[in-house]
Structures are given as C-alpha cells and as structure tokens.
Write an enzyme that holds these catalytic residues in place. Structure first.
Site, PDB file in Angstrom:
ATOM      1  N   ILE A   1      -1.665  -5.184   5.198  1.00  0.00           N
ATOM      2  CA  ILE A   1      -0.956  -4.660   3.795  1.00  0.00           C
ATOM      3  C   ILE A   1       0.714  -5.067   4.224  1.00  0.00           C
ATOM      4  CG2 ILE A   1      -1.976  -2.788   3.737  1.00  0.00           C
ATOM      5  CD1 ILE A   1      -0.374  -0.935   4.713  1.00  0.00           C
ATOM      6  N   GLY A   2       0.510  -6.006   4.859  1.00  0.00           N
ATOM      7  CA  GLY A   2       1.906  -6.629   4.657  1.00  0.00           C
ATOM      8  C   GLY A   2       3.003  -6.511   6.174  1.00  0.00           C
TER       9      GLY A   2
ATOM     10  N   GLN B   1       9.718  -5.414   8.352  1.00  0.00           N
ATOM     11  CA  GLN B   1       8.818  -3.654   8.415  1.00  0.00           C
ATOM     12  C   GLN B   1       9.727  -2.348   7.975  1.00  0.00           C
ATOM     13  OE1 GLN B   1       5.456  -2.324   8.062  1.00  0.00           O
ATOM     14  NE2 GLN B   1       4.357  -3.363  10.263  1.00  0.00           N
TER      15      GLN B   1
ATOM     16  N   GLY C   1       0.799  -1.173   0.122  1.00  0.00           N
ATOM     17  CA  GLY C   1      -0.302   0.343   0.350  1.00  0.00           C
ATOM     18  C   GLY C   1       0.547   1.104   0.124  1.00  0.00           C
TER      19      GLY C   1
ATOM     20  N   ASN D   1       5.638  -7.993  17.994  1.00  0.00           N
ATOM     21  CA  ASN D   1       6.292  -9.864  17.136  1.00  0.00           C
ATOM     22  C   ASN D   1       7.769  -9.127  15.849  1.00  0.00           C
ATOM     23  OD1 ASN D   1       7.501 -11.700  15.082  1.00  0.00           O
ATOM     24  ND2 ASN D   1       4.459 -12.550  15.366  1.00  0.00           N
TER      25      ASN D   1
ATOM     26  N   GLY E   1       5.680   1.166  11.409  1.00  0.00           N
ATOM     27  CA  GLY E   1       5.263   0.941   9.574  1.00  0.00           C
ATOM     28  C   GLY E   1       6.060   1.741   8.710  1.00  0.00           C
ATOM     29  N   GLU E   2       6.444   3.060   9.413  1.00  0.00           N
ATOM     30  CA  GLU E   2       6.909   4.263   8.649  1.00  0.00           C
ATOM     31  C   GLU E   2       8.210   4.415   9.638  1.00  0.00           C
ATOM     32  OE1 GLU E   2       3.304   6.415   6.643  1.00  0.00           O
ATOM     33  OE2 GLU E   2       2.532   5.307   8.351  1.00  0.00           O
TER      34      GLU E   2
END
Ligand code: FES
Ligand code: FES
Lengths: 168, 765
Positions: free
Chosen positions: B473-474, B665, B246, B658, B731-732
């Site tokens: 989204i992964g 990520q 995404g 996790n 994530g980012e």
C-alpha cells in the site's frame, strides 16, 4: 469551418504528440477523456473537484487540472501527460529525482506531483525550499512524501539547469 | 546516531538493510502502475450510487421516471429489486467491518447511505441520471454525533462494564500525593487515501467473479464476495496490485465493491463504480469521535501510582465498533495500578473504521498530553518524568520486552533536537511576535504476527519470481521482498520480480497492524531458502551437474552463480546450470503456519481470510515498536496560528529491511499526526446528521507548505522475537505520539492547554 459528420461528433486531442479522435460529449472533462476514452490512466483522479492536483497535466506547457478542464477547451492544443514525459524510454530528470529521493509511497499522487514539479521548475519557482513548498502545495500527498518531494524538485531543478547550461 | 545507522547492523545478506530505491519506482513515476479502476474491459458500463439525504427513517416512494429518460441509462437498482445478499461474518471471525448490506431493505441508518444504483453506458450519463432519482423519505429522529443531546453512552455489548485493569486503581488514586485529571477529545477523522474507493467487477459465463479494487487484504475481500453472493471462494478473484493509499480504510471491502459486483451480475456486463470524493467521506471508514478521560496519580517525586482511562467513542446504529485508547497507557510506563473502561455512543452513521494506528494514535495523544501536564505540575522535565517511570518489563503481562530502546530514542531525539536548550517555562521562548514552543511525546505500537504463504520460482534464465496475494500500500512490500529473495538465494536484486495483490497467488493476511513486511519477509525467506536447497540438491546429485561435491551445503550461490565453496570448480550461472540439469524451472511454495496446522486447508483459510491467527509475535516476550518525537512550533501571538517549524522522530523498529523506505513511512506518519493535531476534523450538520466538509478543500489535510524539515533516526536493533528477520512494526508508529508532541509544544509556546483536537486558531484566542 466545415466539419465532417464524424468530426462533428468527436473531439480531436493532441496528447503526447499523437492525435486522438474521441467520440465524446462536450461536457466530458479532459481527465475523463484521458482516462475513460483515450485509455491513458497515468493521469489520476483524486477528487474530480480541483482540490488535490492528482490530475495535473500540461497544456501548451502550462500546468492545468484536467478535472477542471473540458476536453473541448483544449482541442488543438498540445497536451502532455505523465506518459509523455520520458523520451525514448529515458526518464525525465524529475522522474529520476523522485525515485532517487523516494518522493512517493503509494504513488497515486505522483503523476500529478511530477507534472507540477516540471512546470514549477520551468516557471522558475524553485529558488528556495520555501518557494518549492509553496508552489507545490496544490498537489496533496496523503502518504506525506512532502519533504522528499521538495528534495527531489530541488535536485531536479539543479540537474535541469546544468543540463541546459542556463544559470538563474 | 545517524539516520542510516541500521545500514551498519549485522545482516545476513547483501541487500536487506540497504537503502535501495523502490522496485516499483519506475512504474509509479511513469504512470504505468495499474490501480484498480485502470482496466479496459470490453462492454464495460458505469454505475453511480444515489445516497440518502436523511439520516434515519424509511424510504417511501422512489420515482425513477425522470432518471430513466436520460439517454444511456440501462438500469436503476433499488431495494425493491436488488439481488438479496447473504451477510459475511465480521472480523475477527470473518472479513468485513460492517454488517450493513446496501439495497436490502427500506431502512435508512445514515445520511449518505446508498439507496439506489444507476447503471449507464457512460460515467456522465450515470451521474446525470443519479441526480434525477426522486425519493420520498419518512424521516425519523437521528443521533448526529457524540455530543448530540440525545446521545446515550452504553456499555460495549459483551464486554464487562467495569473494564479491565491491574492492581487497585481506586485505592491507589485515593492515596496518590499528586493527581491530574483531564478529558481529551478527538473528532471524526478520515484517513483519506488519495486514491478514492472504486471497483470494477466482471462475472464470467461460468459464474466466476473477478474484482479489481484497491485492497489492503485481497483474501479478505475474496471471502466477503464469496459470502455475500453465496459462491465458493474458488469462484472469486480479487486483483489489487497497486493501492493508492490505504491507512485502514481499504482493509475490508465496502458497499461500493459489493454494489459493483451486484450490478455486474444483474447486467451480465463488467461494471465500473467509482465513488466520488464526497462519497468517500460519507460512505465508509471514518475514525469515530472519541472522548478520553484520563486520571493520573503520582508520588511527589513523579512516580506514577495509577492511570485511569475512560473512553467513549461513537459507533453506528447496527455495529459495535470500538476504538479504545488505553493500549498505550497499559505498556508505556511502570505503573502498578491501572483501570480502563469503554463506552459506546450509537450515532446515525455508517460503521466507523480504522485510521492509521487505531487506538494507539488517539491513545498516545491523550496519555502523552496528560504526562506533559503532570510534568508541569511536578516541575519536572517531560523526559525526566518519563525516565522516572521507565518500564523495564511489560507492566501488563510482566513479560520481558523483546527489545525496548525507548531510552535510546529519548536520548537520540533530544540530542538531535537540542532539547537541553529548552527553557521550561511556558511562553518563555519567542522570536518577535512569534511564541516558540518545544514539545515531546513518546509512543508504542504492538508487534503482531499472522502466518503467510509465498511462492518462489527460479526460471530457466535464472530470474526469480516471488508471488503473494499480500499488498503493497506504499510501504514497500515489492522492494523488501525482492531484497529478501535476493539475499536468501544469492542472486542480484534486479534479477527478482515480485508479484502481489492477486488472490490467484499464494495467500497472505491483511496488510494492517503494520504486520505485512515482517510476516511476508519471513515467508519469502523461508520459501526462497527451500528453493535454494532444491537447486543445490541438483548441484550435488544430478547427473548433469558439473560439480563433484556431494552435499548441498558444500556450495555457495553468489551474484547468481553456483560454485563449490572449496573453489574446486568454476562458478556457473544459475541459467547455465538449469540448462545442464535439464530444468526449466524450480518452483517452491511454503507457508509459515504453525507446524501442526500447516497441512490443514481450513486452518490456512482461517489464517488468511479472518483474524483468527493474528496474535502477538512472541509467546515469551512483549514485542513493541517505540518512538520519541520532538516538535518545535511557532504560534503567532496575535492570530493564534500555529506553524510546525521542525520535527524530530527517533524510532525503535528493530532491524530496518530498507531504511530509505522506512524513513518515508515514519515521516508520512508524523505528517498525518500533524494533520490530526492541527487540521483534521469532520464537521457534522446536526440538523441532518450530515457531513458538511465532504471534500479535500474543507476537510483540511497537510499540504507541502505546512510541512517543515523532518529528521528521523533509527535506534533499533534486530529483534528476532518480533519477526523472523528481526524487524518490528514500521508503518503506523510514526503517527503515534506526533499529535501529543505538537499539542505539548503549543502549550509550551502559549501556556494554553487545548484538549480538543484539532488545535485551531480560535481555540487559542
Ligand atoms: S482530480 Fe483534479 S484536482 Fe483532484
Ligand atoms: S505517494 Fe501516496 S498520496 Fe502521495
């Protein structure tokens, strides 16, 4: 060679050991034949232009890009897709290694990566990490799973060597 | 500090915190994960978009005669006969990012705009016919990009032109002993998920619309369809169980989704619309080109006095998309005076959109490059300069940090990298004809929160079903929610099944701003605990219960078995117990809305289908994830080619649910940052305001051979101001700071400061 009217209008593909008679035009790519006509969606379309590797399948054991291959070119040849890799429900060593090393995130490039990895191992290109990186570079991964893909391929190559009792 | 340090963190359960393999792993490695375009529907037809080849003007005559002769063509829609649509409010009040609605008028806003839609019985017939549509254009002058001579920077409509800030930036700059001013530019970039956009849409005979599309926000897309077609939300179902990447571009529904639904309604048949890879580049969601002007003022001993950040970014003709870069500058350092301002340049493009860490990624690139430049000016080690300006509280709000283990990140990263062996002079490290450069940079990413909803069902066989419309989204949502439910209920991980990405399930907000893991683990934990409570109430009170204990908290559930804590009776499997009490299921739904709003349906809708409830995760504390990144590059002295040799990232993301998945990520983010630093740029042919490199061969993204060994380190500790279960955003943050660390390493190697990304060889020659 004589052909019936039906066979004339269609193409016979041998996918994962099963015969598929598909009513498709000669211009249909192997990728669209798999996805749109044989309804095997495991093989992915990332670009349809031969630029990403997501559509990698094996034809007679060699990796090819299904989006750059016409279905009619591979009539009668043995096509293996990601759906045909596990045998009797037990995962291929490369599939297992991908899970173990978390070699994917979104999973969209994964079918192509795995098909490439199996071929890469069979081609004998896994002697070093540098070689794995080079020979796996036709498969893009936007999630950036590359380091884990390298680890998975290295690991699976060793497992396959042990399993088959052949040295390198 | 090891990469698995979070495993030893105190956790309240057995599965969270462990390096568990992905719950959806088998589906993904066997090709069975069903992405949007992978559904067989009887009677399905194919649609292909015809795009404008001029960037501005009007559509004249459209000649469909040739296209209509192609066998299999069923219909060609143009603005002359397409269904009129209603507009959907844009975020934050609504759920779309662009006001443009396709095929509604004859106006052309950008090169690549959809101007007709061909529907045919096969994909190949539709493509062939699309190529046969003839269009006369009345072209008008266009603004191609931010550097176009006719481009005019304007103030952001509705925002103060003086910008925002604190203290007296002007005065502080005049008084500063040392000043550093530079302009950093970044090109248009595309997040480029490997799964292209595409949609299958089908209308039922009762006017129900079902849409399969890759979505980071199924509820948002549902709202968009409901508004566009003026039908109730209940009539729309969006299905998106797997999303092939995404990175921002799949947050909102775009024209492809809308056109597929429009065509399906027109045809009364299911329609599949797959955007080609080139159409993905020319139709939606690019990060705009951005120019950041940064001025730093400091004392002789390296104490920052002031930061002035001036940002100019592209937007479209119709909309005011702002990608500001000042957010990182506001919180990174203890600087008393700061001002930031923003201008927009309207260009003939579709509305830009988010790419992973919008604002933070480019903002950290500029800020952390400028800090590096200042460090050289002051002859200070880059880490030392950062430590001298360490912010012990949020300099913007003066609130305490919830947790800020950035010092630990600098330390752990530097140690793992071997930073102390760095020779500070540029061009002072080499290996044969290769110049060696070591660079570092830091980064921050805010922790936001939105409420969510979840359903937990314990079935007769003891298995557990967790359901939410939220996306994976992964990042690993499937896996961490199963871990959460397993811990909260006391059942084995394998016994939990998670269903996601379907608006028929309990609602969730956007999987964006890295918030979904934290908010959904919170919602699932709350819901699973309520289900456990219900189970134990039966254990303590139901006539069929084999137990004598009379209070729910006299029991424990472990490994899927219920037992009285005092050991007075044998443990009983949940399935067995369910049979004894005559229940075939226990089903509980809960949400994490504020208590006074929890029962209001309209407030809940706002929470899930707009950004109304998205906000800082703590009222009392400033909550951010932090990172420090270290990079070694090798630059070929003759050719100017840059290779990244190794990367180390140290991250404070709180508790990791996790670590295996979090590490993936982080690494993925760092690799995307490498692309931004060295490879990625959209090129525009200024004559036609056309994107020329609209494909994966010419829009260059990192490949396996570009990527070296990457070491990631967790220095976080649980942060319960940030989220219910102690995690911060993951994530980012990996992409934040990566480009600056590489750019700084390139300077260290070559002595040449390239302030225009990507750093390609010709800029170093
Ligand atoms: S889909 Fe075939 S290479 Fe991309
Ligand atoms: S796993 Fe997402 S693109 Fe490779």
């Amino acid at each position: 060679m004589a052909k019936s009217a039906i066979a004339d209008a269609g193409i016979r593909l041998c996918i994962n050991g099963s015969e598929h008679l598909l009513q498709i035009e000669p211009r249909v790519t192997l990728l669209d034949a798999l996805r749109e006509y044989a309804h095997l969606f495991g093989t992915k379309k990332g670009c349809d232009q031969g630029q990403c590797g997501a559509c990698t399948v094996h034809v007679d054991g060699r990796r090819v890009l299904a989006c750059l291959t016409l279905a009619s070119q591979v009539e009668g040849l043995a096509i293996t897709t990601i759906e045909g890799l596990a045998v009797n429900g037990s995962l291929h060593a490369v599939q297992e290694a991908f899970i173990r090393h978390d070699a994917f995130q979104c999973g969209y490039c994964t079918s192509g990566q795995i098909m490439s990895a199996v071929a890469c191992i069979n081609e004998g290109r896994t002697g070093s990490d540098t070689s794995i990186r080079e020979y796996m570079s036709g498969n893009l991964c936007r999630c950036g799973a590359y380091p884990h893909i390298v680890a998975a391929v290295r690991d699976a190559a060793q497992a396959m060597d042990l399993g088959e009792g052949r040295g390198r | 500090m090891s990469t698995t340090s979070s495993e030893s963190l105190k956790s309240n359960g057995a599965f969270l915190g462990r390096r568990i393999a992905r719950a959806d792993g088998v589906a993904k490695v066997t090709g069975r994960a069903d992405y949007a375009l992978e559904h067989d529907l009887a009677d399905i037809v194919h649609a292909v978009i015809v795009e404008s080849i001029v960037p501005s003007g009007r559509i004249g005559k459209i000649d469909l005669a040739a296209a209509q002769t192609i066998p299999g063509v069923l219909r060609i829609l143009t603005h002359a006969d397409a269904l009129p649509l209603k507009s959907c409010p844009m975020v934050p009040a609504g759920s779309v990012m662009e006001s443009f609605l396709p095929l509604q008028d004859d106006r052309i806003r950008y090169n690549g705009q959809p101007i007709a839609l061909v529907v045919a019985d096969s994909f190949d017939h539709a493509i062939e016919a699309a190529g046969g549509v003839r269009v006369d254009y009345q072209a008008e002058p266009a603004v191609a990009d931010i550097d176009d001579p006719t481009a005019r920077p304007i103030d952001v409509p509705g925002a103060p032109s003086s910008g925002m800030g604190r203290g007296d930036a002007k005065g502080a700059l005049a008084a500063a002993a040392v000043r550093m001013e530079a302009t950093y530019t970044t090109p248009r970039e595309y997040s480029c998920p490997m799964e292209p956009l595409g949609t299958i849409a089908a209308w039922g005979t009762d006017g129900d619309l079902t849409v399969w599309m890759p979505s980071q926000w199924a509820e948002g897309a549902r709202r968009a369809f409901s508004e566009w077609f003026a039908i109730p939300m209940e009539k729309v179902r969006v299905i998106s169980p797997f999303v092939g990447g995404g990175f921002g571009v799949k947050v909102t529904a775009h024209a492809d989704a809308l056109l597929a639904a429009m065509a399906a309604r027109e045809m009364r048949r299911p329609v599949k619309l797959a955007l080609s890879r080139p159409q993905n580049f020319t139709g939606n969601g690019l990060r705009p080109a951005i120019r950041q002007n940064l001025t730093l003022g400091a004392s002789e001993d390296g104490k920052l006095q002031v930061i002035i950040h001036e940002n100019t970014s592209e937007t479209s003709v119709d909309d005011d998309y702002v990608e500001g870069g000042a957010a990182t500058a506001r919180v990174m350092y203890a600087v008393p005076n700061l001002s930031s301002s923003q201008k927009l340049v309207r260009v003939n493009s579709f509305t830009p959109s988010w790419k992973r860490a919008p604002g933070e990624a480019i903002g950290a690139y500029a800020l952390e490059s400028a800090m590096d430049e200042l460090a050289y000016k002051l002859k200070l080690d880059p880490i030392e300069l950062r430590l001298r300006n360490y912010a012990s509280q949020d300099p913007e709000s003066a609130k305490p940090w919830s947790t800020r283990r950035l010092r630990e990140a600098y330390d752990a990263g530097a140690r793992a990298f071997g930073w102390e062996r760095r020779s500070p002079e540029p061009r002072s490290m080499r290996d044969g004809h290769e110049l060696i450069g070591w660079g570092m940079a830091g980064g921050a990413f805010p922790n936001v929160h939105t409420p969510g909803e979840a359903r937990v069902t314990i079935a007769a066989d003891g298995s557990v079903d967790v359901a939410s419309s939220g996306a994976d989204i992964g990042g690993g949502t499937y896996t961490i929610l199963a871990q959460t439910a397993a811990d909260a209920l006391g059942v084995p991980f394998e016994q939990v099944r998670v269903r996601l990405g379907d608006t028929s399930l309990p609602r969730a907000p956007v999987a964006g701003v890295s918030q979904i893991a934290n908010l959904l683990t919170g919602a699932v934990d709350k819901t699973a605990r309520a289900a456990r409570e219900e189970l134990l109430t039966l254990a303590s009170s139901h006539a069929g219960s084999p137990f004598k204990a009379k209070r729910a908290n006299d029991f424990t559930i472990k490994d899927g078995k219920i037992a009285p804590t005092d050991g007075s009776a044998e443990a009983v499997m949940i399935s067995e117990f369910m049979r004894m009490v005559g229940r075939d299921r226990i089903e509980v739904t809960r949400n994490t809305m504020p208590a006074d709003k929890a029962s209001s349906e309209s407030e809940q809708r706002d929470a899930y289908d707009s950004f109304k409830y998205m906000g800082p995760s703590s009222a009392t504390h400033a909550t951010y994830a932090w990172c420090a990144q270290f990079v070694e590059v090798r630059v070929d002295e003759d050719y100017g080619t840059v290779r990244v040799r190794r990367m180390v990232g140290a991250f404070d993301c709180g508790r990791l649910y996790n670590p295996k998945l979090a590490e993936s990520q982080w690494k993925g983010g760092m690799i995307m940052g490498m692309g931004e630093a060295l490879l990625e740029a959209i090129h525009i042919d200024r004559r036609y305001a056309r994107i020329t490199n609209n494909n994966l061969a010419e829009y260059v993204v990192p490949v396996n051979a570009d990527v070296p060994d990457i070491e990631v380190i967790s220095v976080g500790e649980p942060d319960f101001h940030a989220s219910a279960l102690g995690g911060k955003t993951v994530g980012e943050i990996g992409v934040v700071g990566a480009a600056a660390a590489i750019a700084n390493a390139v300077f260290h190697a070559t002595g040449k400061r390239v302030r225009d990304l990507p750093i390609t060889m010709e800029k170093l020659m």
